[in-house]
Write a protein that holds these residues in place. Structure first.
Motif, PDB file in Angstrom:
ATOM      1  N   PRO A 250       0.831  -1.213   0.000  1.00  0.00           N
ATOM      2  CA  PRO A 250       0.000   0.000   0.000  1.00  0.00           C
ATOM      3  C   PRO A 250       0.865   1.262   0.000  1.00  0.00           C
ATOM      4  O   PRO A 250       2.056   1.214   0.305  1.00  0.00           O
ATOM      5  CB  PRO A 250      -0.820  -0.131   1.282  1.00  0.00           C
ATOM      6  N   GLU A 251       0.231   2.384  -0.319  1.00  0.00           N
ATOM      7  CA  GLU A 251       0.942   3.661  -0.371  1.00  0.00           C
ATOM      8  C   GLU A 251       0.116   4.738   0.335  1.00  0.00           C
ATOM      9  O   GLU A 251      -1.068   4.908   0.036  1.00  0.00           O
ATOM     10  CB  GLU A 251       1.186   4.076  -1.818  1.00  0.00           C
ATOM     11  N   ILE A 252       0.732   5.462   1.255  1.00  0.00           N
ATOM     12  CA  ILE A 252       0.031   6.554   1.928  1.00  0.00           C
ATOM     13  C   ILE A 252      -0.070   7.726   0.951  1.00  0.00           C
ATOM     14  O   ILE A 252       0.934   8.269   0.498  1.00  0.00           O
ATOM     15  CB  ILE A 252       0.758   6.980   3.221  1.00  0.00           C
ATOM     16  N   HIS A 253      -1.300   8.088   0.644  1.00  0.00           N
ATOM     17  CA  HIS A 253      -1.539   9.105  -0.385  1.00  0.00           C
ATOM     18  C   HIS A 253      -1.359  10.524   0.157  1.00  0.00           C
ATOM     19  O   HIS A 253      -0.699  11.366  -0.454  1.00  0.00           O
ATOM     20  CB  HIS A 253      -2.957   8.929  -0.937  1.00  0.00           C
ATOM     21  N   LYS A 254      -1.929  10.799   1.330  1.00  0.00           N
ATOM     22  CA  LYS A 254      -1.933  12.183   1.821  1.00  0.00           C
ATOM     23  C   LYS A 254      -2.371  12.224   3.274  1.00  0.00           C
ATOM     24  O   LYS A 254      -3.207  11.425   3.706  1.00  0.00           O
ATOM     25  CB  LYS A 254      -2.905  13.021   0.971  1.00  0.00           C
TER      26      LYS A 254
ATOM     27  N   CYS B 135      -5.427  10.855   7.425  1.00  0.00           N
ATOM     28  CA  CYS B 135      -4.496  10.272   6.453  1.00  0.00           C
ATOM     29  C   CYS B 135      -5.258   9.303   5.558  1.00  0.00           C
ATOM     30  O   CYS B 135      -6.101   8.530   6.035  1.00  0.00           O
ATOM     31  CB  CYS B 135      -3.360   9.533   7.162  1.00  0.00           C
ATOM     32  N   TRP B 136      -4.970   9.364   4.253  1.00  0.00           N
ATOM     33  CA  TRP B 136      -5.579   8.461   3.276  1.00  0.00           C
ATOM     34  C   TRP B 136      -4.486   7.611   2.637  1.00  0.00           C
ATOM     35  O   TRP B 136      -3.346   8.061   2.489  1.00  0.00           O
ATOM     36  CB  TRP B 136      -6.282   9.251   2.176  1.00  0.00           C
ATOM     37  N   TRP B 137      -4.833   6.398   2.218  1.00  0.00           N
ATOM     38  CA  TRP B 137      -3.866   5.551   1.532  1.00  0.00           C
ATOM     39  C   TRP B 137      -4.494   4.887   0.309  1.00  0.00           C
ATOM     40  O   TRP B 137      -5.715   4.762   0.199  1.00  0.00           O
ATOM     41  CB  TRP B 137      -3.313   4.491   2.487  1.00  0.00           C
ATOM     42  N   ASN B 138      -3.634   4.511  -0.610  1.00  0.00           N
ATOM     43  CA  ASN B 138      -4.034   3.733  -1.786  1.00  0.00           C
ATOM     44  C   ASN B 138      -3.666   2.281  -1.533  1.00  0.00           C
ATOM     45  O   ASN B 138      -2.483   1.965  -1.348  1.00  0.00           O
ATOM     46  CB  ASN B 138      -3.316   4.234  -3.040  1.00  0.00           C
ATOM     47  N   PRO B 139      -4.637   1.360  -1.522  1.00  0.00           N
ATOM     48  CA  PRO B 139      -4.306  -0.049  -1.295  1.00  0.00           C
ATOM     49  C   PRO B 139      -3.588  -0.639  -2.500  1.00  0.00           C
ATOM     50  O   PRO B 139      -3.807  -0.218  -3.648  1.00  0.00           O
ATOM     51  CB  PRO B 139      -5.666  -0.700  -1.086  1.00  0.00           C
ATOM     52  N   GLY B 140      -2.714  -1.580  -2.248  1.00  0.00           N
ATOM     53  CA  GLY B 140      -2.085  -2.301  -3.353  1.00  0.00           C
ATOM     54  C   GLY B 140      -3.025  -3.393  -3.839  1.00  0.00           C
ATOM     55  O   GLY B 140      -4.219  -3.413  -3.520  1.00  0.00           O
TER      56      GLY B 140
ATOM     57  N   TYR C  83      -6.650  -4.018   6.043  1.00  0.00           N
ATOM     58  CA  TYR C  83      -5.698  -2.909   6.119  1.00  0.00           C
ATOM     59  C   TYR C  83      -5.768  -2.273   7.504  1.00  0.00           C
ATOM     60  O   TYR C  83      -6.852  -2.103   8.086  1.00  0.00           O
ATOM     61  CB  TYR C  83      -5.999  -1.862   5.051  1.00  0.00           C
ATOM     62  N   SER C  84      -4.644  -1.913   8.005  1.00  0.00           N
ATOM     63  CA  SER C  84      -4.578  -1.232   9.303  1.00  0.00           C
ATOM     64  C   SER C  84      -3.508  -0.148   9.239  1.00  0.00           C
ATOM     65  O   SER C  84      -2.507  -0.283   8.540  1.00  0.00           O
ATOM     66  CB  SER C  84      -4.256  -2.219  10.429  1.00  0.00           C
ATOM     67  N   LEU C  85      -3.768   0.950   9.960  1.00  0.00           N
ATOM     68  CA  LEU C  85      -2.792   2.041  10.047  1.00  0.00           C
ATOM     69  C   LEU C  85      -2.235   2.056  11.472  1.00  0.00           C
ATOM     70  O   LEU C  85      -2.995   2.089  12.440  1.00  0.00           O
ATOM     71  CB  LEU C  85      -3.446   3.371   9.703  1.00  0.00           C
ATOM     72  N   THR C  86      -0.947   2.060  11.574  1.00  0.00           N
ATOM     73  CA  THR C  86      -0.286   2.140  12.875  1.00  0.00           C
ATOM     74  C   THR C  86       0.621   3.358  12.903  1.00  0.00           C
ATOM     75  O   THR C  86       1.107   3.804  11.856  1.00  0.00           O
ATOM     76  CB  THR C  86       0.523   0.872  13.169  1.00  0.00           C
ATOM     77  N   TYR C  87       0.826   3.905  14.077  1.00  0.00           N
ATOM     78  CA  TYR C  87       1.666   5.093  14.200  1.00  0.00           C
ATOM     79  C   TYR C  87       2.344   5.116  15.564  1.00  0.00           C
ATOM     80  O   TYR C  87       1.885   4.497  16.540  1.00  0.00           O
ATOM     81  CB  TYR C  87       0.840   6.360  14.020  1.00  0.00           C
ATOM     82  N   SER C  88       3.410   5.848  15.619  1.00  0.00           N
ATOM     83  CA  SER C  88       4.100   6.135  16.880  1.00  0.00           C
ATOM     84  C   SER C  88       4.530   7.583  16.847  1.00  0.00           C
ATOM     85  O   SER C  88       4.723   8.157  15.772  1.00  0.00           O
ATOM     86  CB  SER C  88       5.309   5.218  17.073  1.00  0.00           C
TER      87      SER C  88
ATOM     88  N   GLY D  40     -14.067   8.259   5.678  1.00  0.00           N
ATOM     89  CA  GLY D  40     -14.369   7.423   4.519  1.00  0.00           C
ATOM     90  C   GLY D  40     -13.438   6.242   4.354  1.00  0.00           C
ATOM     91  O   GLY D  40     -12.569   5.978   5.204  1.00  0.00           O
ATOM     92  N   PRO D  41     -13.579   5.496   3.236  1.00  0.00           N
ATOM     93  CA  PRO D  41     -12.766   4.291   3.000  1.00  0.00           C
ATOM     94  C   PRO D  41     -11.278   4.614   2.894  1.00  0.00           C
ATOM     95  O   PRO D  41     -10.897   5.699   2.437  1.00  0.00           O
ATOM     96  CB  PRO D  41     -13.308   3.757   1.669  1.00  0.00           C
ATOM     97  N   ASN D  42     -10.458   3.649   3.310  1.00  0.00           N
ATOM     98  CA  ASN D  42      -8.994   3.757   3.213  1.00  0.00           C
ATOM     99  C   ASN D  42      -8.485   5.052   3.857  1.00  0.00           C
ATOM    100  O   ASN D  42      -7.699   5.796   3.269  1.00  0.00           O
ATOM    101  CB  ASN D  42      -8.542   3.690   1.755  1.00  0.00           C
ATOM    102  N   SER D  43      -8.973   5.325   5.044  1.00  0.00           N
ATOM    103  CA  SER D  43      -8.558   6.540   5.745  1.00  0.00           C
ATOM    104  C   SER D  43      -8.516   6.308   7.246  1.00  0.00           C
ATOM    105  O   SER D  43      -9.101   5.352   7.761  1.00  0.00           O
ATOM    106  CB  SER D  43      -9.520   7.696   5.436  1.00  0.00           C
ATOM    107  N   CYS D  44      -7.831   7.218   7.921  1.00  0.00           N
ATOM    108  CA  CYS D  44      -7.782   7.217   9.379  1.00  0.00           C
ATOM    109  C   CYS D  44      -7.933   8.647   9.867  1.00  0.00           C
ATOM    110  O   CYS D  44      -7.192   9.530   9.439  1.00  0.00           O
ATOM    111  CB  CYS D  44      -6.471   6.611   9.879  1.00  0.00           C
ATOM    112  N   PHE D  45      -8.895   8.856  10.774  1.00  0.00           N
ATOM    113  CA  PHE D  45      -9.166  10.188  11.312  1.00  0.00           C
ATOM    114  C   PHE D  45      -8.631  10.287  12.738  1.00  0.00           C
ATOM    115  O   PHE D  45      -8.885   9.421  13.580  1.00  0.00           O
ATOM    116  CB  PHE D  45     -10.666  10.466  11.298  1.00  0.00           C
ATOM    117  N   PHE D  46      -7.896  11.390  12.998  1.00  0.00           N
ATOM    118  CA  PHE D  46      -7.361  11.654  14.328  1.00  0.00           C
ATOM    119  C   PHE D  46      -8.116  12.845  14.920  1.00  0.00           C
ATOM    120  O   PHE D  46      -7.992  13.969  14.417  1.00  0.00           O
ATOM    121  CB  PHE D  46      -5.865  11.971  14.263  1.00  0.00           C
ATOM    122  N   SER D  47      -8.883  12.640  15.946  1.00  0.00           N
ATOM    123  CA  SER D  47      -9.610  13.720  16.606  1.00  0.00           C
ATOM    124  C   SER D  47      -8.654  14.523  17.480  1.00  0.00           C
ATOM    125  O   SER D  47      -7.456  14.227  17.570  1.00  0.00           O
ATOM    126  CB  SER D  47     -10.757  13.157  17.445  1.00  0.00           C
ATOM    127  N   LYS D  48      -9.192  15.542  18.177  1.00  0.00           N
ATOM    128  CA  LYS D  48      -8.362  16.379  19.045  1.00  0.00           C
ATOM    129  C   LYS D  48      -7.642  15.553  20.107  1.00  0.00           C
ATOM    130  O   LYS D  48      -6.520  15.876  20.512  1.00  0.00           O
ATOM    131  CB  LYS D  48      -9.222  17.444  19.721  1.00  0.00           C
TER     132      LYS D  48
END
Length: 305
Positions: A30-34, A45-50, A59-64, A81-89
């Motif tokens: 996969p590729e992180i789009h933006k 953050c949005w990603w394009n799946p391979g 698919y899962s998004l992990t961060y540190s 929406g699809p293929n995205s992860c939202f970070f609230s306050k």
């Protein structure tokens, strides 16, 4: 146990061969789009799946965060929406680096995107400006201009200095193919001169914070430049010139018709003095009698003037 090992390996290889023949494989990378924040308080953050390898793929998004050893998973996969992860306050921190990775997994294996390093301060992309208004005005010298005014995005806090916003406008006439762009700095208004009367103009605005990206262009607004704004003043002077010319022609015609010369009209002759009841003939007789009494004969060539 050792006797069963070759059989197990053979089964695995057979399964892999059958899967490959059926077009099944581990998921593509996969590729992180933006990643984008509209206000420095939340971001997505949005990603394009391979490729999915012909199998159901998760698919899962992990961060540190910088300075932390703990790895976290995306808190919200639905809001953006699809293929995205939202970070609230609750999950957003400014002036800290996020190391973000997207993972793909199916029955044949897994893959991961290249890590993306994100500082929320530098991924701000605000919403477009709002309340775009257009008005045709005139200066004291009757010069026409287009007055353009707008407001900052609703969720952007520019009054407290949390944001320093800059703006651009673009406009074009109905007949033009290309937009004309003007950078306005931090102003929320702008004047445009040199407009073509009778033409319709389209206008859009966008904004950019001190750190971050330009917003998309806002909603298009339009206005038509009236013809009378530029022709009103000229028409008055044309009417004045025509009336003046007509008056001059009438005066010349009147002078010619009466047979007077221009000098006579300008400098008329001054009439001589005339006393009512005065007879020059009586004056002449009185003078002759006085000459006779004095013994001298009058000069026959002399006459009363």
């Amino acid at each position: 146990m050792k006797e069963n090992m070759p059989s197990a390996l053979a089964f695995i290889f057979l399964f892999l061969n059958i899967s490959l023949l059926n077009g099944q494989s581990p998921p593509g990378k996969p590729e992180i789009h933006k990643c984008r924040s509209p206000d420095k308080e939340t971001f997505t953050c949005w990603w394009n799946p391979g490729t999915d390898g012909g199998l159901p793929t998760n698919y899962s998004l992990t961060y540190s965060k910088e300075g932390e050893k703990t790895t976290h998973e995306c808190p919200d996969y639905k809001t953006s929406g699809p293929n995205s992860c939202f970070f609230s306050k609750q999950y957003t921190s400014i002036w800290k680096i996020y190391v973000i990775t997207v993972n793909a997994t199916n029955q044949m294996g897994s893959s991961a995107s290249d890590p993306l390093y994100v500082d929320v301060t530098y991924i701000v992309e605000p919403e477009p400006p709002r309340n775009l208004t257009l008005e045709v005005k005139q200066l004291k010298d009757k010069k026409t201009y287009l007055w353009i005014k707008w407001s900052p995005p609703t969720i952007t806090d520019v009054k407290t200095g949390w944001f320093t916003m800059e703006y651009e406008i673009r406009l074009k006439s109905e007949e033009a193919d290309e937009w004309e762009t003007h950078f306005t700095g931090q102003q929320t208004h702008f004047k445009v001169f040199d407009l073509y009367p009778g033409q319709k103009y389209f206008v859009q605005t966008r904004c950019k914070p001190d750190h971050g990206y330009w917003s998309r262009w806002g909603q298009e607004n339009s206005i038509e430049i009236p013809n009378d704004f530029t022709l009103k003043n000229t028409t008055v002077w044309i009417i004045v010139a025509v009336l003046s010319a007509v008056i001059c022609l009438i005066m010349v015609w009147a002078v010619v018709l009466k047979g007077y010369s221009m000098m006579t009209c300008i400098f008329p002759p001054v009439p001589g003095p005339k006393i009512k009841g005065f007879d020059t003939h009586l004056l002449e007789l009185d003078w002759l009698s006085k000459q006779t009494e004095g013994g001298s004969a009058p000069d026959p060539s002399w006459t009363i003037p």
